[in-house]
Design a protein around this motif. Structure first.
Motif, PDB file in Angstrom:
ATOM      1  N   THR A   1       0.842  -1.206   0.000  1.00 43.30           N
ATOM      2  CA  THR A   1       0.000   0.000   0.000  1.00 43.30           C
ATOM      3  C   THR A   1       0.872   1.248   0.000  1.00 43.30           C
ATOM      4  OG1 THR A   1      -1.605  -1.242   1.273  1.00 43.30           O
ATOM      5  CG2 THR A   1      -1.929   1.123   1.198  1.00 43.30           C
ATOM      6  N   CYS A   2       1.989   1.166   0.701  1.00 40.28           N
ATOM      7  CA  CYS A   2       2.961   2.269   0.693  1.00 40.28           C
ATOM      8  C   CYS A   2       4.327   1.648   0.392  1.00 40.28           C
ATOM      9  CB  CYS A   2       3.010   2.973   2.050  1.00 40.28           C
ATOM     10  SG  CYS A   2       1.414   3.608   2.570  1.00 40.28           S
TER      11      CYS A   2
ATOM     12  N   VAL B   1      -1.120   6.545  12.475  1.00 41.69           N
ATOM     13  CA  VAL B   1       0.199   7.145  12.317  1.00 41.69           C
ATOM     14  C   VAL B   1       1.164   6.772  13.455  1.00 41.69           C
ATOM     15  CG1 VAL B   1      -0.379   9.321  13.459  1.00 41.69           C
ATOM     16  CG2 VAL B   1       1.305   9.302  11.635  1.00 41.69           C
TER      17      VAL B   1
ATOM     18  N   ASP C   1      -5.003   4.606   7.670  1.00 40.97           N
ATOM     19  CA  ASP C   1      -5.799   5.831   7.505  1.00 40.97           C
ATOM     20  C   ASP C   1      -4.984   6.825   6.661  1.00 40.97           C
ATOM     21  OD1 ASP C   1      -4.073   7.320   9.206  1.00 40.97           O
ATOM     22  OD2 ASP C   1      -5.276   6.866  10.974  1.00 40.97           O
ATOM     23  N   ASP C   2      -5.643   7.913   6.238  1.00 40.56           N
ATOM     24  CA  ASP C   2      -5.003   8.835   5.284  1.00 40.56           C
ATOM     25  C   ASP C   2      -3.711   9.430   5.827  1.00 40.56           C
ATOM     26  OD1 ASP C   2      -6.974   8.314   3.529  1.00 40.56           O
ATOM     27  OD2 ASP C   2      -8.132  10.137   3.933  1.00 40.56           O
ATOM     28  N   VAL C   3      -3.706   9.772   7.121  1.00 37.17           N
ATOM     29  CA  VAL C   3      -2.510  10.399   7.716  1.00 37.17           C
ATOM     30  C   VAL C   3      -1.359   9.400   7.729  1.00 37.17           C
ATOM     31  CG1 VAL C   3      -1.597  11.613   9.737  1.00 37.17           C
ATOM     32  CG2 VAL C   3      -4.013  11.817   9.167  1.00 37.17           C
TER      33      VAL C   3
ATOM     34  N   LYS D   1      -0.990   6.852   5.769  1.00 31.49           N
ATOM     35  CA  LYS D   1      -0.574   6.574   4.393  1.00 31.49           C
ATOM     36  C   LYS D   1       0.374   7.669   3.886  1.00 31.49           C
ATOM     37  CE  LYS D   1      -2.727   4.913   0.173  1.00 31.49           C
ATOM     38  NZ  LYS D   1      -3.971   4.601  -0.501  1.00 31.49           N
ATOM     39  N   GLN D   2      -0.034   8.905   4.122  1.00 34.26           N
ATOM     40  CA  GLN D   2       0.771  10.048   3.647  1.00 34.26           C
ATOM     41  C   GLN D   2       2.150  10.055   4.307  1.00 34.26           C
ATOM     42  OE1 GLN D   2      -1.122  13.868   4.142  1.00 34.26           O
ATOM     43  NE2 GLN D   2       0.804  14.921   3.682  1.00 34.26           N
ATOM     44  N   LYS D   3       2.138   9.830   5.631  1.00 34.14           N
ATOM     45  CA  LYS D   3       3.406   9.886   6.357  1.00 34.14           C
ATOM     46  C   LYS D   3       4.318   8.712   5.981  1.00 34.14           C
ATOM     47  CE  LYS D   3       4.910  11.935  10.537  1.00 34.14           C
ATOM     48  NZ  LYS D   3       4.500  12.747  11.656  1.00 34.14           N
TER      49      LYS D   3
ATOM     50  N   LEU E   1       4.432   7.237   3.124  1.00 33.07           N
ATOM     51  CA  LEU E   1       4.983   7.544   1.798  1.00 33.07           C
ATOM     52  C   LEU E   1       6.110   8.571   1.911  1.00 33.07           C
ATOM     53  CD1 LEU E   1       1.646   7.664  -0.257  1.00 33.07           C
ATOM     54  CD2 LEU E   1       3.508   6.011  -0.533  1.00 33.07           C
ATOM     55  N   GLU E   2       5.881   9.599   2.737  1.00 31.55           N
ATOM     56  CA  GLU E   2       6.910  10.633   2.938  1.00 31.55           C
ATOM     57  C   GLU E   2       8.201  10.035   3.480  1.00 31.55           C
ATOM     58  OE1 GLU E   2       3.849  14.185   4.217  1.00 31.55           O
ATOM     59  OE2 GLU E   2       5.383  13.579   5.642  1.00 31.55           O
ATOM     60  N   GLU E   3       8.041   9.105   4.425  1.00 39.52           N
ATOM     61  CA  GLU E   3       9.213   8.573   5.123  1.00 39.52           C
ATOM     62  C   GLU E   3       9.749   7.288   4.506  1.00 39.52           C
ATOM     63  OE1 GLU E   3       8.439   8.370   9.276  1.00 39.52           O
ATOM     64  OE2 GLU E   3       7.833  10.475   9.388  1.00 39.52           O
TER      65      GLU E   3
END
Lengths: 145, 109
Positions: free
Chosen positions: B15-16, B53, B76-78, B80-82, B84-86
């Protein structure tokens, strides 16, 4: 002469999205200072539990860290409600966390017990309605008895 | 084995994306973050149902290799975003925690 490094982290209250960032940064600093992996592990767990406690219970606070050749000293200070019953709070499994906090995977009642377990010395100074200061010391080398 | 080997297993979906060359040497299951913080195994694949997160924070501190969200749980969206960032690898699976861990264990041996 003793080398000493000072670190300061500001921890936001109820900001679960950034909870753990101070501990991660702290861990990276200890690596740079050539602290042994086992000591880093213990100090990071103690720091993380303290950070999470401040987020959950105390509207955030500060973590002041001093690293010298002998010790890692972590002073966690907040202006939260204080700990009503320290003896109870030190019991593994005792928690005043809400159901919402438990849903996030916290509130197992392991915070303070883990902080004590993974540090070599720990003191708690708390005043109802004024805040709490927890001081933890992790020795960089095992003490020779 | 590496994260790429988990990616190749039929029941797991990436997923990430993380670093696919990262090594996995063990498997660890736990949903209470305090417990995971003190018991997490370095370089393990962590199977959990905690798709938030804070799971990422514990992974970073324990230096486990990836997160596997079992039981059909999605990040959750947070998170997932984090992730991907990391560059933290997050897999999802419909398997139970036990079955997912067993599959990883079998792949390791």
């Amino acid at each position: 002469m003793t080398n000493s490094t000072e670190l300061l982290y500001v921890i936001s209250g109820e900001d679960f999205a950034s909870a753990g960032e101070a501990s991660t940064s702290f861990k990276n600093e200890l690596k740079k200072l050539n602290v042994s992996p086992e000591v880093i592990r213990r100090a990071s767990i103690a720091m993380y539990e303290g950070e999470i406690n401040m987020v959950i219970h105390a509207y955030g606070g500060t973590a002041r860290v001093t690293v010298d050749d002998k010790d890692i000293k972590i002073v966690l200070a907040d202006n939260g409600p204080g700990i009503e019953d320290v003896e109870k709070a030190m019991q593994a499994g005792y928690s005043t966390a809400t159901d919402g906090i438990r849903d996030l995977g916290f509130g197992a009642g392991m915070g303070l017990p883990n902080m004590k377990k993974y540090s070599d010395e720990m003191t708690i100074e708390t005043h109802e309605g004024e805040g709490t200061t927890v001081t933890m010391i992790v020795h960089r080398e095992p003490e020779v008895s | 084995m590496t994260l790429q080997d988990i990616n190749n297993l039929p029941d797991f979906t990436i997923t990430c994306e993380g670093d696919n060359t990262l090594t996995v040497t063990d498997v660890f299951c736990c949903d209470m973050l305090s417990l995971a913080m003190s018991k997490g195994i370095e370089h393990a694949a962590w199977v959990t149902v905690m798709g938030g997160v804070n799971t990422l924070a514990v992974l970073r501190l324990t230096e486990m290799s990836c997160i596997i969200l079992a039981e059909g749980v999605k990040p959750d969206d947070v998170m997932k975003q984090k992730a991907l960032e990391e560059g933290i690898a997050v897999f999802t699976t419909d398997l139970s925690v036990f079955r997912a861990a067993l599959k990883i264990h079998e792949a390791l041996s």
